[in-house]
Design a protein around this motif. Structure first.
Motif, PDB file in Angstrom:
ATOM      1  N   ALA A  61       0.954  -1.202  -0.013  1.00  0.00           N
ATOM      2  CA  ALA A  61      -0.078  -0.126   0.038  1.00  0.00           C
ATOM      3  C   ALA A  61       0.843   1.420   0.202  1.00  0.00           C
ATOM      4  O   ALA A  61       0.412   2.346  -0.137  1.00  0.00           O
ATOM      5  CB  ALA A  61      -0.927   0.024   1.112  1.00  0.00           C
ATOM      6  N   GLY A  62       2.078   1.084   0.019  1.00  0.00           N
ATOM      7  CA  GLY A  62       3.247   2.243  -0.080  1.00  0.00           C
ATOM      8  C   GLY A  62       3.210   2.920   1.291  1.00  0.00           C
ATOM      9  O   GLY A  62       3.522   3.997   1.552  1.00  0.00           O
ATOM     10  N   VAL A  63       3.002   2.192   2.548  1.00  0.00           N
ATOM     11  CA  VAL A  63       3.033   2.690   3.742  1.00  0.00           C
ATOM     12  C   VAL A  63       3.974   2.151   4.671  1.00  0.00           C
ATOM     13  O   VAL A  63       4.243   0.841   4.786  1.00  0.00           O
ATOM     14  CB  VAL A  63       1.549   2.615   4.371  1.00  0.00           C
ATOM     15  CG1 VAL A  63       1.224   3.132   5.785  1.00  0.00           C
ATOM     16  CG2 VAL A  63       0.458   3.294   3.721  1.00  0.00           C
ATOM     17  N   THR A  64       4.890   2.955   5.110  1.00  0.00           N
ATOM     18  CA  THR A  64       5.817   2.485   6.150  1.00  0.00           C
ATOM     19  C   THR A  64       5.273   2.597   7.631  1.00  0.00           C
ATOM     20  O   THR A  64       4.305   3.456   8.077  1.00  0.00           O
ATOM     21  CB  THR A  64       6.818   3.254   6.283  1.00  0.00           C
ATOM     22  OG1 THR A  64       7.457   3.338   4.878  1.00  0.00           O
ATOM     23  CG2 THR A  64       8.021   3.015   7.262  1.00  0.00           C
ATOM     24  N   VAL A  65       5.493   1.527   8.433  1.00  0.00           N
ATOM     25  CA  VAL A  65       4.841   1.523   9.885  1.00  0.00           C
ATOM     26  C   VAL A  65       6.345   1.626  10.870  1.00  0.00           C
ATOM     27  O   VAL A  65       7.333   0.927  10.817  1.00  0.00           O
ATOM     28  CB  VAL A  65       4.391  -0.095  10.243  1.00  0.00           C
ATOM     29  CG1 VAL A  65       3.924   0.069  11.496  1.00  0.00           C
ATOM     30  CG2 VAL A  65       2.967  -0.150   9.269  1.00  0.00           C
ATOM     31  N   ILE A  66       6.151   2.628  11.689  1.00  0.00           N
ATOM     32  CA  ILE A  66       7.029   3.088  12.774  1.00  0.00           C
ATOM     33  C   ILE A  66       6.635   2.962  14.215  1.00  0.00           C
ATOM     34  O   ILE A  66       5.500   3.443  14.627  1.00  0.00           O
ATOM     35  CB  ILE A  66       8.021   4.497  12.665  1.00  0.00           C
ATOM     36  CG1 ILE A  66       7.921   4.710  11.155  1.00  0.00           C
ATOM     37  CG2 ILE A  66       8.807   4.843  13.426  1.00  0.00           C
ATOM     38  CD1 ILE A  66       8.130   6.122  10.775  1.00  0.00           C
ATOM     39  N   GLY A  67       7.118   2.002  14.925  1.00  0.00           N
ATOM     40  CA  GLY A  67       6.739   1.963  16.396  1.00  0.00           C
ATOM     41  C   GLY A  67       7.750   2.700  17.133  1.00  0.00           C
ATOM     42  O   GLY A  67       8.875   2.668  16.889  1.00  0.00           O
ATOM     43  N   ILE A  68       7.121   3.353  18.019  1.00  0.00           N
ATOM     44  CA  ILE A  68       7.955   4.286  18.889  1.00  0.00           C
ATOM     45  C   ILE A  68       7.633   4.110  20.461  1.00  0.00           C
ATOM     46  O   ILE A  68       6.298   4.319  21.063  1.00  0.00           O
ATOM     47  CB  ILE A  68       7.736   5.647  18.509  1.00  0.00           C
ATOM     48  CG1 ILE A  68       7.939   6.172  16.953  1.00  0.00           C
ATOM     49  CG2 ILE A  68       8.480   6.893  19.410  1.00  0.00           C
ATOM     50  CD1 ILE A  68       7.650   7.383  16.575  1.00  0.00           C
TER      51      ILE A  68
END
Length: 153
Positions: A61-68
């Motif tokens: 989907a062209g989406v990056t996931v970042i957990g913080i």
């Protein structure tokens, strides 16, 4: 007060185990930021595994996931390896981005009050604005709901 739909996402430049992740890396691209309290705790592990299991679908989907979280990069790397996580984990030990998003909040447990991370997720559109927000996240089914919103962008 937490940011909401339509608000501009705050600028960030955070350390990861493999370098840095910056808002400028996502100019013109959508991305997800999810805030979580602590590496390798039951709810946080389940959430990270949920996002990791769907990583290829987010990528499609062209989406990056970042957990913080406030944890350091050494803790993140140990957490990532132990659970074979594929999402980017970034450190915010001074809580600057958490405060900017409004998720560093007063909490209480067993009558004790303390500051901590409120589990929350934000989908940022290609325009740099918050397209969807999930405050006070319940982990079950959450990654799937975020993916559905990401696909709908």
């Amino acid at each position: 007060m937490a940011l909401g739909i339509g608000d501009s996402a705050p600028d960030f430049d955070l350390e990861t185990a493999n370098g840095r992740v910056r808002r400028q890396d996502f100019v013109g691209k959508p991305y997800v930021i999810y805030f979580y309290p602590k590496d390798d705790t039951p709810g946080c592990t389940k959430e990270a595994i949920g996002f990791s299991c769907l990583a290829s679908e987010f990528a499609n989907a062209g989406v990056t996931v970042i957990g913080i979280s406030p944890d350091n990069t050494k803790s993140h790397e140990k957490f990532r390896v132990k659970h074979e996580l594929s999402v980017t984990l970034a450190s915010d030990p001074e809580h600057q981005l958490m405060e900017a998003f409004g998720v560093w909040v007063e909490k209480s447990m067993y009558g004790r009050t303390y500051m901590g991370v409120e589990r929350a997720t934000f989908l940022i559109g290609a325009d740099g604005r918050i397209a969807a927000a999930w405050p006070k996240v319940k982990v079950d089914g959450h990654a799937e709901a975020v993916l559905a919103a990401a696909k709908a962008l």
